[in-house]
Motif scaffolding. Structure first.
Motif, mmCIF file in Angstrom:
data_model
loop_
_atom_site.group_PDB
_atom_site.id
_atom_site.type_symbol
_atom_site.label_atom_id
_atom_site.label_comp_id
_atom_site.label_asym_id
_atom_site.label_seq_id
_atom_site.Cartn_x
_atom_site.Cartn_y
_atom_site.Cartn_z
ATOM 1 N N LYS A 150 0.937 -1.311 4.937
ATOM 2 C CA LYS A 150 1.168 -2.089 3.672
ATOM 3 C C LYS A 150 0.847 -1.158 2.481
ATOM 4 C CE LYS A 150 2.074 -6.385 4.845
ATOM 5 N NZ LYS A 150 3.323 -6.141 5.754
ATOM 6 N N ASN A 182 9.908 3.123 5.146
ATOM 7 C CA ASN A 182 9.117 1.946 5.604
ATOM 8 C C ASN A 182 9.652 1.776 7.146
ATOM 9 O OD1 ASN A 182 8.359 0.980 3.012
ATOM 10 N ND2 ASN A 182 10.237 -0.023 2.758
ATOM 11 N N ARG A 205 17.038 4.602 -2.278
ATOM 12 C CA ARG A 205 16.694 3.451 -1.739
ATOM 13 C C ARG A 205 16.736 3.717 -0.023
ATOM 14 N NH1 ARG A 205 20.187 0.655 -5.807
ATOM 15 N NH2 ARG A 205 18.674 0.089 -7.393
ATOM 16 N N GLN A 239 7.123 2.133 -2.454
ATOM 17 C CA GLN A 239 7.888 1.575 -3.546
ATOM 18 C C GLN A 239 7.547 2.124 -4.736
ATOM 19 O OE1 GLN A 239 10.346 -0.728 -2.875
ATOM 20 N NE2 GLN A 239 10.586 -0.496 -5.025
ATOM 21 N N LYS A 240 6.209 2.533 -5.318
ATOM 22 C CA LYS A 240 6.009 3.204 -6.489
ATOM 23 C C LYS A 240 6.841 4.097 -6.707
ATOM 24 C CE LYS A 240 1.483 1.113 -6.679
ATOM 25 N NZ LYS A 240 0.102 1.332 -6.364
ATOM 26 N N THR A 254 9.567 5.112 -5.175
ATOM 27 C CA THR A 254 11.013 4.801 -5.336
ATOM 28 C C THR A 254 11.484 4.273 -6.895
ATOM 29 O OG1 THR A 254 11.003 4.165 -3.069
ATOM 30 C CG2 THR A 254 12.909 3.440 -4.610
ATOM 31 N N ASP A 255 10.594 3.543 -7.236
ATOM 32 C CA ASP A 255 10.533 3.013 -8.955
ATOM 33 C C ASP A 255 10.663 4.179 -9.832
ATOM 34 O OD1 ASP A 255 10.750 0.368 -7.706
ATOM 35 O OD2 ASP A 255 8.567 -0.080 -8.127
ATOM 36 N N GLU A 279 3.618 1.182 2.347
ATOM 37 C CA GLU A 279 4.923 0.837 1.931
ATOM 38 C C GLU A 279 4.822 0.593 0.196
ATOM 39 O OE1 GLU A 279 5.353 -2.664 4.202
ATOM 40 O OE2 GLU A 279 6.367 -1.674 5.959
ATOM 41 N N GLU A 280 3.742 0.051 -0.318
ATOM 42 C CA GLU A 280 3.440 -0.169 -1.609
ATOM 43 C C GLU A 280 3.611 1.194 -2.427
ATOM 44 O OE1 GLU A 280 0.094 -2.179 -3.001
ATOM 45 O OE2 GLU A 280 0.204 -3.753 -1.496
ATOM 46 N N ASP A 281 3.020 2.402 -1.922
ATOM 47 C CA ASP A 281 3.016 3.525 -2.525
ATOM 48 C C ASP A 281 4.615 4.239 -2.481
ATOM 49 O OD1 ASP A 281 0.503 3.398 -2.775
ATOM 50 O OD2 ASP A 281 -0.149 4.631 -1.101
ATOM 51 N N ARG A 316 13.665 5.200 0.922
ATOM 52 C CA ARG A 316 12.674 4.474 0.944
ATOM 53 C C ARG A 316 12.608 3.601 2.297
ATOM 54 N NH1 ARG A 316 13.121 -0.420 -2.954
ATOM 55 N NH2 ARG A 316 15.075 -0.605 -1.721
ATOM 56 N N ARG A 317 13.828 3.077 2.655
ATOM 57 C CA ARG A 317 14.127 2.305 3.748
ATOM 58 C C ARG A 317 13.656 3.058 5.005
ATOM 59 N NH1 ARG A 317 19.837 2.023 4.674
ATOM 60 N NH2 ARG A 317 19.440 3.896 6.014
#
Length: 184
Positions: free
Chosen positions: A153, A135, A128, A160-161, A163-164, A156-158, A131-132
């Motif tokens: 945007k 971003n 995480r 997040q994917k 990271t998930d 950031e979405e990518d 990820r931060r």
């Protein structure tokens, strides 16, 4: 994959790989040669992994056998195991060293499971944080007009994917390792 994302994907992969190495060194009642990975012996003045100076085998489920290629390494290996945090006393017959892993108690299994979950949580925090950082970097690019707002945007979405995906892998690994430890 976008090279701007690849950097962060690689960092997350390293965090995951580090967690898997840590899991490899946790003994679950069965003999696992990876418990020796962090141990070093003095080989002609150089700290050397045991696997590079001896043949490590597992003849039985709870026994590791270490057979040095040079006789003089026997004492060095034995000493390295004794001063380590393995908690196992080596037996030496003059040619080989044997490590007998005792059956884990219920209490010790629960302790190890807690440790595994804690290591998993630490790995998720690391992912995480990456990820931060990603971003933050994308927002800086957006402010300096290196990329459009839509691109920012999307990045950031990518991220997040990605990271998930790593969080899910970590959760799965923690669950598998916990199950392995609790299996008698």
């Amino acid at each position: 994959m976008d090279e701007r994302l690849q950097v962060y994907n690689d960092k997350m992969q390293k965090s995951f790989n580090n967690l898997m190495e840590e899991f490899g060194s946790i003994r679950a009642g069965r003999a696992n040669p990876h418990v020796l990975d962090k141990l070093r012996v003095d080989y002609y003045g150089t700290p050397t992994p045991i696997q590079q100076v001896a043949n490590v085998s597992i003849p039985e489920a709870r026994l590791i056998q270490i057979q040095p290629w040079e006789g003089k390494m026997l004492k060095e290996i034995e000493k390295a195991i004794q001063v380590s945090d393995l908690g196992i006393n080596p037996t030496n017959d003059g040619k080989t060293i044997r490590l007998v892993f005792p059956e884990l108690t219920e209490e010790r299994r629960k302790e190890l499971t807690k440790d595994v979950k804690k290591k998993g949580e630490n790995a998720k925090v690391a992912v995480r944080n990456i990820r931060r950082d990603a971003n933050d970097a994308f927002k800086k690019m957006g402010k300096s007009s290196d990329i459009s707002e839509d691109e920012m945007k999307q990045l950031e979405e990518d991220v997040q994917k990605i990271t998930d995906k790593f969080i899910a892998e970590i959760d799965k690994s923690v669950e598998e390792k916990s199950k392995e430890i609790l299996t008698v």
